[in-house]
Design an enzyme around this catalytic site. Sequence first.
Site, mmCIF file in Angstrom:
data_model
loop_
_atom_site.group_PDB
_atom_site.id
_atom_site.type_symbol
_atom_site.label_atom_id
_atom_site.label_comp_id
_atom_site.label_asym_id
_atom_site.label_seq_id
_atom_site.Cartn_x
_atom_site.Cartn_y
_atom_site.Cartn_z
ATOM 1 N N GLN B 255 0.652 -1.087 0.019
ATOM 2 C CA GLN B 255 -0.268 -0.002 0.012
ATOM 3 C C GLN B 255 0.878 1.445 0.092
ATOM 4 O OE1 GLN B 255 -3.462 -0.190 -0.323
ATOM 5 N NE2 GLN B 255 -3.105 2.182 -0.643
ATOM 6 N N HIS B 258 2.250 3.121 -3.001
ATOM 7 C CA HIS B 258 1.298 3.572 -4.074
ATOM 8 C C HIS B 258 1.800 5.322 -4.334
ATOM 9 C CE1 HIS B 258 -1.505 1.163 -5.783
ATOM 10 N NE2 HIS B 258 -1.775 0.585 -4.720
ATOM 11 N N GLU B 322 -10.478 1.541 2.671
ATOM 12 C CA GLU B 322 -10.816 1.230 1.526
ATOM 13 C C GLU B 322 -10.578 -0.415 1.245
ATOM 14 O OE1 GLU B 322 -7.955 2.478 -0.978
ATOM 15 O OE2 GLU B 322 -9.016 2.164 -2.851
ATOM 16 N N HIS B 323 -9.384 -0.879 1.905
ATOM 17 C CA HIS B 323 -8.984 -2.111 1.814
ATOM 18 C C HIS B 323 -8.684 -2.806 3.309
ATOM 19 C CE1 HIS B 323 -7.031 -0.665 -1.946
ATOM 20 N NE2 HIS B 323 -7.723 -1.780 -2.508
ATOM 21 N N ASP B 356 -6.247 -6.382 -6.042
ATOM 22 C CA ASP B 356 -5.729 -5.324 -7.132
ATOM 23 C C ASP B 356 -5.866 -5.789 -8.448
ATOM 24 O OD1 ASP B 356 -5.681 -3.626 -5.156
ATOM 25 O OD2 ASP B 356 -3.437 -3.957 -4.552
ATOM 26 N N HIS B 415 -53.438 15.690 -8.362
ATOM 27 C CA HIS B 415 -52.957 14.182 -8.129
ATOM 28 C C HIS B 415 -54.262 13.485 -7.961
ATOM 29 C CE1 HIS B 415 -48.780 16.045 -8.398
ATOM 30 N NE2 HIS B 415 -48.409 14.952 -8.130
#
Lengths: 428, 428
Positions: B255, B258, B322-323, B356, B415
Amino acid sequence: MKILINPERKDWPEINKRTVFENEELSAICKEVFHSITKSGDKALLEYTKKYDNVDIEQLIVSDKEIKEASEQVSEKLKEAIKLAKDNIWKFHQQQEFKTVKVETTLGVECWQESRPIEKIGIYIPGGTAPLFSTVLMLAIPAKIAGCREIVLCTPPNKKGQIANEILYVADLCGVSKIIRLGGIQAVAAMTIGTESVPAVNKIFGPGNQYVTAAKQYATTLGVAIDLPAGPSEVLIMADQSSVPEFIASDLLSQAEHGIDSQVILCSTSQTLLKDVNRIVYRQLENLPRKEIASRAIQESKLVCLPNKETCVDFINQYAPEHYILAVSDTDFFLNGLMNAGSVFIGNYTPESAGDYASGTNHTLPTNGFAKAYSGVNLDSFVKKITFQKVTEEGLKNIGPSIELMAEAEGLQAHKNAVSIRLKLLKS
Amino acid sequence: MKILINPERKDWPEINKRTVFENEELSAICKEVFHSITKSGDKALLEYTKKYDNVDIEQLIVSDKEIKEASEQVSEKLKEAIKLAKDNIWKFHQQQEFKTVKVETTLGVECWQESRPIEKIGIYIPGGTAPLFSTVLMLAIPAKIAGCREIVLCTPPNKKGQIANEILYVADLCGVSKIIRLGGIQAVAAMTIGTESVPAVNKIFGPGNQYVTAAKQYATTLGVAIDLPAGPSEVLIMADQSSVPEFIASDLLSQAEHGIDSQVILCSTSQTLLKDVNRIVYRQLENLPRKEIASRAIQESKLVCLPNKETCVDFINQYAPEHYILAVSDTDFFLNGLMNAGSVFIGNYTPESAGDYASGTNHTLPTNGFAKAYSGVNLDSFVKKITFQKVTEEGLKNIGPSIELMAEAEGLQAHKNAVSIRLKLLKS
């Protein structure tokens, strides 16, 4: 109404154009309101309510006593009607519950999705002359089915600081956890930021004027999700000689009475039908209490005559109506060709009002052409789908070498290492 | 790495905080770029590409010949790896296809949902040193399964005006309809507005730097949908004594490589484990080509020791990773308690790299705590669910009176009329 005979395709975008709101000024107001509320919490909320709603309120949170008293004021007949609607909305949305399916993509590699509720949601209900309790049904019921833990409802108080009895009754009936008398930008800001009285939520739902819409847009920049980008409500009716002009006229008007900016379009291959409907619309308009509003929307509305069914389908898909009424004999042809719409009403006995209140479908739908990319609110809107994967030793042997190659090709060596280090241990 | 021992709950929000980007200046740049492209189309695109990517290009659209030549440059081994990944992603997403279920909510009232593809979608793939072809797989495959008619891909050219061979190969393999050499704000603007070479799309997908993120946010104000609000990538690992510290360290680093703003957290009830991993991380770091980047992210990353499993679950749900890697013996306990995450990796042999690239799940996931309200990209992201209702004469007799009562209570007489006029005809 404006009658358009066989408009050319190059003119469709102009016909399909919706009102555009300039949003920049509003964004500055939002910024200021969000800032004050971050700084002063409830105190700022009371000040804005004094300023914009012109009322001094003491308690933001509506008490149990008030809810009980309000509920007693709602007639038994209306309560029965609301319960029928609630049952239908519940049935339709409950059936949308997500069922997990596990997929073994490669031997030893299992993947699946699971649904989890969004923990805290906020519902905004506009104030004004008409108490829109039906929207409370549409938003609180799926939230409850989804299992949302906290359901906060904000709605502006009237000049006496009160909220309509029907809204309080329905909110209580549907399990709303907290009702706050608060409207406008300040309501959206409070649910975004959180104050002493108003819990911060993860997602905000509900309709509103351009201030509320701008505030919801602003909230998204602060990490809060919203249901849909909003715009004026719309209906497109596709009708042929099998339709009943009186019915069509009444459906056009039920859309037109929402607001002067309501979008109302009737599409047909028959000029005769269009002219008949046009005449009847003006006759029916005479007896409406909201005649003033409806007649202004009707003035701007369009009767579009197109040469054949195929062209109609293309036109409708380009317009992407929020509500789409199909009053034709050849229903299947139009359903098969349909690409873009929010909700579809099929046949002479399915007025838009059915979906607005009681058929069971949701009435929070994409306007403004957003039906090209957005679904209306449904059970999915109140949950997240989380993905899971479980790889066995065998599984990693099967897919590991591919991962190593791909990670290397993307220049991500550490991604490769995470696999290599495991494969190495398995080989040793 | 920062070791935090039993941090108090009141300090969790600070620990869980993500980097915030100031966005106002970017929004002004977006406005200018969108305006130029509206005015000058392709001409403006070529100028911006000259200005920002420092390259003169002649053809925005990548030709079939270029694609063919590029594909020939990709090694057979890598092609095999990519095909395995493609198969798994295809299987997992195909299983998500929506199945229509009709519900009769009341006798004579039938409601259902149908899925329709979003007609035109855009995919943005960042440029730079690493060709992120895996993201092409993740976005083009579900678009193809959904039946999107046009899939446009924009990615910035290098200094020679070229695009990575792998990206061209994968785009072609997955059925992308048009590949454009175009990056940054101008790419998002072109796909929003449409130019001579770039078709306007209904929804834009894909990662990018803060310029691309701001441009996507700006596009939403013009009626184009986007996949997800973006932020730096993140992983949270929950580990106990059953985990393998070498594996954990390699996952944290995958991670961290990145970007310097990558979020990396390890959570455990065991201080010993945290210290072991900390030591091993620095050892593994030594051999990484992206050591510079990874070490800066690692400096900011956190090892969090909490007193018991229950507290860990609360902490993780508040972070909403996220992960989320689960390397524990008592997996069920953690899965049952899980509320918020993008994608979950279970067991010692399921590194994040698996998801991934090749397990089959999607790697476009909610960062920045958005997992509290958003799902990752899945097949739903490429379709709309349209609701339908069909009410028979009998059905309208059953629900009509309730609709009349509710419409009247909301002050919407037209209506009500739409129902009354039909019920009247049925009675006559």
